[in-house]
Design an enzyme around this catalytic site. Structure first.
Site, PDB file in Angstrom:
ATOM      1  N   HIS A 225       0.861  -1.182   0.000  1.00  0.00           N
ATOM      2  CA  HIS A 225       0.000   0.000   0.000  1.00  0.00           C
ATOM      3  C   HIS A 225       0.897   1.232   0.000  1.00  0.00           C
ATOM      4  CE1 HIS A 225      -2.810   3.043   1.315  1.00  0.00           C
ATOM      5  NE2 HIS A 225      -2.136   3.221   2.431  1.00  0.00           N
ATOM      6  N   TYR A 260      -6.419   8.821   1.275  1.00  0.00           N
ATOM      7  CA  TYR A 260      -6.532   9.500   2.568  1.00  0.00           C
ATOM      8  C   TYR A 260      -5.310  10.405   2.732  1.00  0.00           C
ATOM      9  CZ  TYR A 260      -3.293   5.912   4.375  1.00  0.00           C
ATOM     10  OH  TYR A 260      -2.221   5.079   4.582  1.00  0.00           O
ATOM     11  N   ASP A 545     -28.121 -19.762  17.742  1.00  0.00           N
ATOM     12  CA  ASP A 545     -29.327 -20.533  18.029  1.00  0.00           C
ATOM     13  C   ASP A 545     -29.357 -21.742  17.108  1.00  0.00           C
ATOM     14  OD1 ASP A 545     -29.981 -19.188  15.640  1.00  0.00           O
ATOM     15  OD2 ASP A 545     -32.098 -19.059  16.171  1.00  0.00           O
TER      16      ASP A 545
END
Length: 824
Positions: A225, A260, A545
């Site tokens: 990256h 970013y 469940d």
């Protein structure tokens, strides 16, 4: 270095130091932490992470970890410098679609308790003076997003843990492991061996290599990256008051271009996900001592930065022409589904994993790991992050690479809650798969299984039905055919492929006693009895469940969820080991692929089944909540008189090779009765109007069975079971919240799940699951509400993409509340 310890932690990056720090807080200090690199700049991802910490996440658990982490980092200090700088964070919208997404994310913030607000372009400009505000539609601002200082935080937590008595050793390389009686018993290193009761792998990008040494798969793909720092910029020097302030601007995300940004005094930092995935083989990663530079930092590839640079200059013209002062391809970890890998590995008892951890969530995850290892419960629902959630094929190198690459490509994409993976598909199919393909099935990937969501062959059924319409976001991964299939099930009968349910056989002389301890209801019943029950954690929270059928004196068939089954199996195996139950007393077998399943539900179901079976399938022959072996054509099958659709019907299980023939026989027999082959989109609608809870959404480890409205499935008369004390305490004190059925008052309104529920404008809960009920003609949502609001007729609001819709607490269930159809 000690030669024995209760716990050995491999990795002194942010995950390892955080876990050690929280173990020390619990008073557990018989711990050794080792790392192949120097302390605490070990050379892993922690050593180069830019430190931007944005809390907003579609996962409630991840958001909770993030909030705890930023608070923890803020309280850490080394040489007078804090572990966090609270600058706030802004996510930008460069397109109308992203602006809508920011409204959805603002809803998530309200659901998870994160402060935030939507800003207009001029308001964004005031906070980010260098932006060209004409290029954006607005932004989402969170005031307490922060810059984390991961190296400082790791060092501070390491120092605190060391002061408490935990040992840390750098430049120690793991070379192997020892096993005794099937458990990990020692870590072998180039500096000697350390005997251990438990080993925790926090090796980060080296995790798959350590897993291989231990003989267990760790489904993690290291990815390159890009991160770039510009040369000094005059305007940033001015904003930083001549270099006195690290950042005068908030953190910035420009997700429309997968970017970013953050200020580094007078430099501008740019993080780039807008390039082709660059996977790295963990086996080739060098340790710190052999790497020419930091091993998690690779040579910068400028060809992958070109698009990023153009998009950056478009938003921030001041960057045009600025030279790069530093640029590298850093390596981060990407699991196949983007979630961390946590817990004790089912393949090697005593070997724990804490991998795929990002800085933003690190302290929260470390706390959960410490509690889990010491107390047996992480203190928060970790279903999404359980290391045992993957089937074996989902841990193969190619699968992990391909799915990890997709995670990288989509890291900042707008992802619909029902969006389906585009790679590594068609790997797990039922015997009826070709029949679904012939029906034009639209498939959803569920735990690697291909499940029909709806069948295009049923499109003509929509012609004469007044079905609600959907548009835009709500219409993605949806079809009106789901409604037609639901109506057909209610009016005649629906045929459903339920082969994906996890099927476990629990057998042996201790089977009944064991299941009654690990499950909340009493399953020690007569042969043929079916029991609905829950698996609870020590807090009384619902892990899962399931339906359990006694099939013999010492044998039970457990049917549990498609996605939760492997985690349920690992949990039961762990409890069995703790109780010392060997194979002579208890055996748990996963027979999921040996058997397939068919759901036949609807008012015509009995007539259809009777047409293909000489066995007695009347109410007397197969009573409600009973199971029998019957003949269907040439095949012996087990039928259970239960129905997730809330209609008369049967679950039918037979050996997988006989599945397609059985399906075909039922299709032929059902044709005169209006039988329709249906998908799980219709089934979800049917179950929600019947009030049936959805595991992982309505049922989580953070809410008790009492809060979920499942107190009837908890038997307090049978003796001890996991979670009993918590249930007893809550019975005495009263529940703080209840799962409520809400109906939206506007016929055109839609909810998809996780939207905030508000009272007088303030969040009081969030939607756990939602769907349209075609029999009751209402959009239905479930939500946990404070008991003061959990009253039929109470009015609340649900916020969907920024718009608020009134909703009313309704009776639960809405459909056939007396259960007469089930017992017909």
């Amino acid at each position: 270095m000690r030669d024995r310890a209760r716990i050995v932690i491999i990795g002194a990056g942010i995950a390892g130091t955080s876990t050690a720090y929280h173990l020390a807080k619990l008073g557990v200090t018989d711990v050794v932490v080792i790392d192949q690199g120097p302390l605490f700049r070990t050379g892993g991802s922690t050593s180069h992470a830019p430190g931007g910490m944005f809390q907003t996440n579609t996962s409630r658990t991840m958001a909770s970890w993030a909030r705890y982490t930023i608070q923890t980092f803020a309280g850490l200090e080394v040489d007078g410098k804090s572990g966090a700088a609270f600058l706030g964070g802004i996510e930008l919208a460069e397109t109308p679609a992203r602006m809508q997404e920011l409204k959805r994310r603002r809803g998530l913030q309200q659901s998870w308790g994160i402060p935030g607000e939507i800003l207009g372009p001029s308001e964004v400009k005031r906070m980010i003076p260098i932006i060209d505000e004409t290029k954006i539609h607005g932004g989402l601002y969170v005031p307490d997003d922060c810059i984390g200082r991961p190296l400082l935080a790791a060092e501070a937590m390491g120092i605190a843990a060391r002061a408490a008595g935990i040992d840390f050793h750098g430049e120690v390389e793991v070379t192997g492991f020892e096993r005794t009686d099937g458990r990990v018993s020692a870590v072998v290193t180039d500096k000697g061996r350390i005997e251990a009761e438990m080993v925790l792998c926090c090796a980060g990008i080296w995790g798959p290599k350590v897993g291989r040494l231990a003989g267990v798969p760790i489904a993690l793909q290291p990815m390159q990256h890009q991160y770039v720092k510009t040369e000094a910029l005059g305007i940033l020097k001015e904003l930083s008051q001549g270099g006195a302030v690290e950042s005068a601007m908030p953190l910035i995300r420009a997700q429309d271009h997968s970017l970013y940004f953050r200020q580094h005094f007078d430099q501008f930092g740019i993080g780039n996900y807008r390039h082709a995935p660059l996977p790295v083989d963990a086996e080739t990663l060098l340790p710190f001592r052999l790497a020419p530079r930091m091993p998690s930092c690779m040579e910068f590839t400028p060809e992958h930065f070109e698009e990023c640079h153009r998009a950056t200059v478009n938003l921030f013209p001041v960057v045009a022409g600025a030279a790069q002062a530093d640029a590298f391809n850093g390596i981060f970890s990407f699991p196949p589904d983007g979630m961390p890998l946590m817990g004790e590995h089912a393949d090697l008892p005593g070997f724990w994993v804490c991998e795929g951890v990002w800085i933003t969530h690190s302290a929260g995850i470390g706390r959960s790991m410490a509690h889990w290892m010491v107390e047996g419960d992480p203190g928060i629902d970790v279903r999404e992050a359980d290391v045992n959630r993957f089937a074996r094929f989902q841990t193969t190198r190619r699968y992990v690479n391909d799915r990890g690459s997709q995670q990288y490509r989509e890291v900042y994409d707008i992802i619909h809650p029902l969006a389906q993976p585009s790679v590594a598909r068609g790997l797990r199919t039922s015997p009826m798969h070709d029949r679904h393909v012939a029906n034009g099935a639209h498939f959803w990937d569920v735990a690697g299984w291909e499940r029909p969501a709806w069948n295009e062959a049923n499109a003509p059924l929509t012609a004469n039905l007044a079905l609600p319409k959907r548009e835009g976001w709500a219409a993605e991964e949806w079809s009106p055919i789901q409604g037609a299939e639901a109506v057909a099930t209610r009016s005649a009968a629906g045929l459903y492929d339920i082969s994906t349910f996890t099927k476990l056989v629990v057998e042996g002389p201790e089977a009944a006693r064991f299941l009654n301890y690990v499950l909340a209801n009493d399953v020690d019943k007569a042969v043929g009895q079916v029991v609905y029950t829950c698996m609870l954690n020590p807090r009384g929270g619902v892990i899962s469940d399931m339906v359990v059928t006694r099939t013999g004196a010492d044998e039970f068939l457990m049917l549990t969820g498609t996605g939760s089954g492997l985690s349920d199996l690992a949990h039961m195996q762990k409890v069995a080991r703790a109780k010392g139950l060997g194979s002579d007393r208890l055996r748990i077998r996963n027979v999921t692929h040996e058997y397939c399943g068919i759901g036949l539900w609807g008012p015509k179901a009995r007539e259809i089944l009777a047409a293909v079976s000489d066995s007695d399938v009347s109410d007397a022959g197969v009573p409600y909540y009973k199971s029998r072996l019957i003949q269907i054509g040439y095949v012996e099958a087990r039928v259970l008189r239960i129905s997730y659709a809330g209609e008369l019907g049967f679950e039918i299980y037979m050996p997988a090779p006989h599945g397609r023939a059985t399906w075909d026989a039922l299709v032929e027999a059902g044709a005169p009765h209006g039988l329709v082959a249906c998908g799980i989109g219709a089934l979800d609608s049917l179950r929600i109007e019947k009030g049936y809870r959805l595991a992982g959404a309505d049922l989580t480890g953070d809410r008790t069975a009492l809060e979920a409205g499942l107190g009837w499935s908890v038997n307090m008369k049978k003796g001890d079971f996991i979670g009993r004390a918590a249930i007893e305490a809550q019975k005495a004190a009263g529940v703080p919240t209840r799962l409520c059925c809400l109906t939206l008052d506007d016929d055109t309104a839609v909810a998809l799940g996780k939207e905030p529920v508000l009272k007088d404008g303030a969040p009081v809960g969030y939607v756990t699951s939602a769907n349209y009920g075609y029999a009751v003609r209402k959009m239905i949502a479930f939500a946990y509400l404070p008991v003061a609001l959990a009253t039929v007729g109470e009015s609340v609001e649900i916020e969907y993409l920024g718009a608020r819709y009134s909703a009313t607490v309704a009776n639960d269930p809405l459909f056939d509340p007396e259960g007469k159809k089930l017992r017909a």
